[in-house]
Design a protein around this motif. Structure first.
Motif, mmCIF file in Angstrom:
data_model
loop_
_atom_site.group_PDB
_atom_site.id
_atom_site.type_symbol
_atom_site.label_atom_id
_atom_site.label_comp_id
_atom_site.label_asym_id
_atom_site.label_seq_id
_atom_site.Cartn_x
_atom_site.Cartn_y
_atom_site.Cartn_z
ATOM 1 N N TYR A 45 0.819 -1.216 0.000
ATOM 2 C CA TYR A 45 0.000 0.000 0.000
ATOM 3 C C TYR A 45 0.853 1.266 0.000
ATOM 4 O O TYR A 45 0.547 2.231 -0.705
ATOM 5 N N PHE A 46 1.934 1.284 0.772
ATOM 6 C CA PHE A 46 2.703 2.503 0.942
ATOM 7 C C PHE A 46 3.936 2.595 0.046
ATOM 8 O O PHE A 46 4.507 3.674 -0.108
ATOM 9 N N ILE A 47 4.355 1.473 -0.541
ATOM 10 C CA ILE A 47 5.544 1.489 -1.399
ATOM 11 C C ILE A 47 5.182 1.208 -2.857
ATOM 12 O O ILE A 47 5.471 2.004 -3.747
ATOM 13 N N ILE A 48 4.532 0.054 -3.095
ATOM 14 C CA ILE A 48 4.215 -0.352 -4.465
ATOM 15 C C ILE A 48 3.220 0.604 -5.123
ATOM 16 O O ILE A 48 3.402 1.032 -6.261
ATOM 17 N N LYS A 49 2.169 0.952 -4.412
ATOM 18 C CA LYS A 49 1.114 1.812 -4.976
ATOM 19 C C LYS A 49 1.667 3.142 -5.499
ATOM 20 O O LYS A 49 1.461 3.483 -6.679
ATOM 21 N N PRO A 50 2.384 3.939 -4.696
ATOM 22 C CA PRO A 50 2.901 5.212 -5.221
ATOM 23 C C PRO A 50 3.960 5.038 -6.310
ATOM 24 O O PRO A 50 4.046 5.857 -7.230
ATOM 25 N N LEU A 51 4.768 3.970 -6.213
ATOM 26 C CA LEU A 51 5.787 3.732 -7.235
ATOM 27 C C LEU A 51 5.163 3.493 -8.604
ATOM 28 O O LEU A 51 5.624 4.025 -9.622
ATOM 29 N N ILE A 52 4.111 2.684 -8.640
ATOM 30 C CA ILE A 52 3.445 2.369 -9.904
ATOM 31 C C ILE A 52 2.738 3.586 -10.468
ATOM 32 O O ILE A 52 2.784 3.852 -11.675
ATOM 33 N N GLU A 53 2.102 4.357 -9.615
ATOM 34 C CA GLU A 53 1.402 5.553 -10.077
ATOM 35 C C GLU A 53 2.385 6.579 -10.645
ATOM 36 O O GLU A 53 2.033 7.368 -11.527
ATOM 37 N N LYS A 54 3.610 6.546 -10.145
ATOM 38 C CA LYS A 54 4.641 7.443 -10.661
ATOM 39 C C LYS A 54 5.257 6.899 -11.947
ATOM 40 O O LYS A 54 5.582 7.657 -12.872
ATOM 41 N N ALA A 55 5.410 5.572 -12.026
ATOM 42 C CA ALA A 55 6.082 4.950 -13.170
ATOM 43 C C ALA A 55 5.217 4.922 -14.423
ATOM 44 O O ALA A 55 5.719 5.046 -15.546
#
Length: 441
Positions: free
Chosen positions: A333-343
């Motif tokens: 929730y706190f690592i994968i989610k923002p990384l994907i939304e940025k990538a």
């Protein structure tokens, strides 16, 4: 089937049941061996092949973007039954590469495997309930496979309709509908006489079958009207505003029937429906401007108030389970989610990539809890492994519900002090107009 395909089919089946609140299938194929080309619409990018491949019995191969089919991942994609399709900007030899892929696909068809092809060719950035023009590639592949086996094998085509309530929302709903099978062998004589004409005619037939499996609004400008009517009546496939006591299949039928009525009356009701669209759009624009949502107006209209007790109940009773879900799902929730939304710039990729990446990270991270349960709670490996497969997924769903409930509670507190009567009056008048002008509504 290849080992990775089998593993993904098992694991992703579990993951999809967590991601989607409800699943339904209509006329789904039952045989594992099925020489069939499944021609599907393409509303949700990477999620679409996962839904079809994982949630049906036949073993299938499916086409994917050629630009990601390279390097180390090439072997991984091959093991997952993925075949690349190259576009013109992928290189000068795109046509030659695609022919090689078609030859491989034809070989798999002859071996009794199915092929998934997304006949629209691309996914819209904004989800709308209509079918884009269908390409001829899937039909051409079927006849090429028949030619290579001298018409000795039976190869079929079948339309598939993917119906999401909202493809970008966690805990939304999905219904997959299958059209009638078309045996391509039945067209041997006409194909040999005029292959181009036969491919065009069957493509049109497949396109019609695909429209029959989904909600298709002919006039693109009326898609927002269709969505608005579903929200107000609460009978259709709108994700936020629906009557959950109505089975998903019934809501799918309502959505389709509403679109069919609009399509049939496109000319004689054009002025009337355009006016209704303006009124519906105006109502929802007013709600947005006032920072309100239709579901709150509906609650106020039916109960005369905005209730808080269910939110408080979930807030207190669900807290320990939500906390456990947060602990298990924190990396996702706190690592994968923002990384994907940025990538990924296009949010049509977010749901599928988040689900797969989150599953991988959570799967590795939660192995730690097998040992914690065994050594700190109960010394039985079967209990510890059972905990690993059940508790993280279930409690993460509870955490998601709890967190949304926490945010909604603050909104409800503000609304409790407001008079929503003018919105209710406007909504009532609008509903009466909809029901008087559209019989199927």
């Amino acid at each position: 089937m290849r080992p990775l395909y089998l593993i993904l089919k098992i694991v992703l089946n579990f993951s999809l049941r967590i991601y989607y609140k409800r699943h339904a299938r209509v006329r789904a194929p039952k045989n594992f061996v099925n020489r069939t080309i499944y021609a599907s619409n393409h509303p949700s990018s990477f999620m679409d092949p996962l839904i079809i491949a994982v949630r049906q019995n036949p073993i299938v191969h499916f086409m994917t973007r050629g630009d990601i089919y390279k390097g180390v991942m090439k072997q991984v994609f091959w093991s997952a039954h993925m075949l690349p399709i190259y576009r013109n900007h992928d290189g000068e030899d795109a046509v030659r590469k695609n022919q090689e892929v078609f030859d491989t696909a034809a070989k798999e068809l002859r071996r009794g495997r199915g092929i998934i092809m997304f006949a629209e060719g691309f996914t819209d950035d904004k989800f709308i309930r209509r079918l884009k023009p269908v390409k001829k590639g899937s039909v051409r592949l079927g006849f090429e496979a028949l030619e290579k086996c001298n018409w000795k094998k039976e190869i079929s085509m079948q339309a598939v309709g993917l119906n999401y309530t909202n493809p970008k929302k966690f805990r939304s709903e999905i219904l997959v509908a299958y059209g009638p099978k078309i045996c391509l062998n039945d067209f041997k004589e006409v194909y040999l006489e005029n292959s181009g004409k036969t491919i065009s005619e069957i493509t049109k037939r497949i396109e019609k079958d695909m429209r029959d499996q989904i909600t298709h609004v002919d006039k693109k400008e009326w898609c927002s009207l269709h969505e608005g009517i579903m929200s107000l009546t609460r009978k259709g496939m709108n994700n936020e505003n629906k009557d959950e006591s109505i089975p998903l299949k019934k809501r799918w039928e309502y959505s389709r029937n509403l679109a069919l009525w609009m399509n049939e009356h496109e000319e004689d009701k054009e002025e009337e429906l355009d006016q209704l669209k303006e009124e519906v759009t105006g109502y929802f624009s007013l709600l947005k401007k006032s920072r309100l949502e239709e579901r709150f107006i509906y609650e106020y209209a039916t109960k005369g108030k905005i209730s808080l007790w269910k939110n408080y109940l979930l807030l207190f009773l669900g807290f320990p389970f939500a906390l456990l879900g947060l602990i298990h799902g924190a990396p996702s929730y706190f690592i994968i989610k923002p990384l994907i939304e940025k990538a990924f710039r296009r949010d049509v990729f977010w749901s599928s990539v988040k689900m797969v990446a989150g599953l991988a990270v959570a799967g590795i991270y939660n192995i730690l809890f097998i040992f914690l349960v065994y050594y700190l709670i109960y010394p039985n490996w079967w209990v510890a492994i059972g905990y690993y497969f059940v508790v993280p997924g279930v409690t993460f769903v509870i955490f998601h519900l709890w967190w949304n409930n926490f945010r909604e509670l603050k909104i409800r507190k503000i609304l409790q002090g407001k008079d929503l009567g003018k919105f209710v009056s406007r909504r009532t008048v609008l509903l009466e107009k909809i029901k008087s002008r559209i019989p199927v509504a």
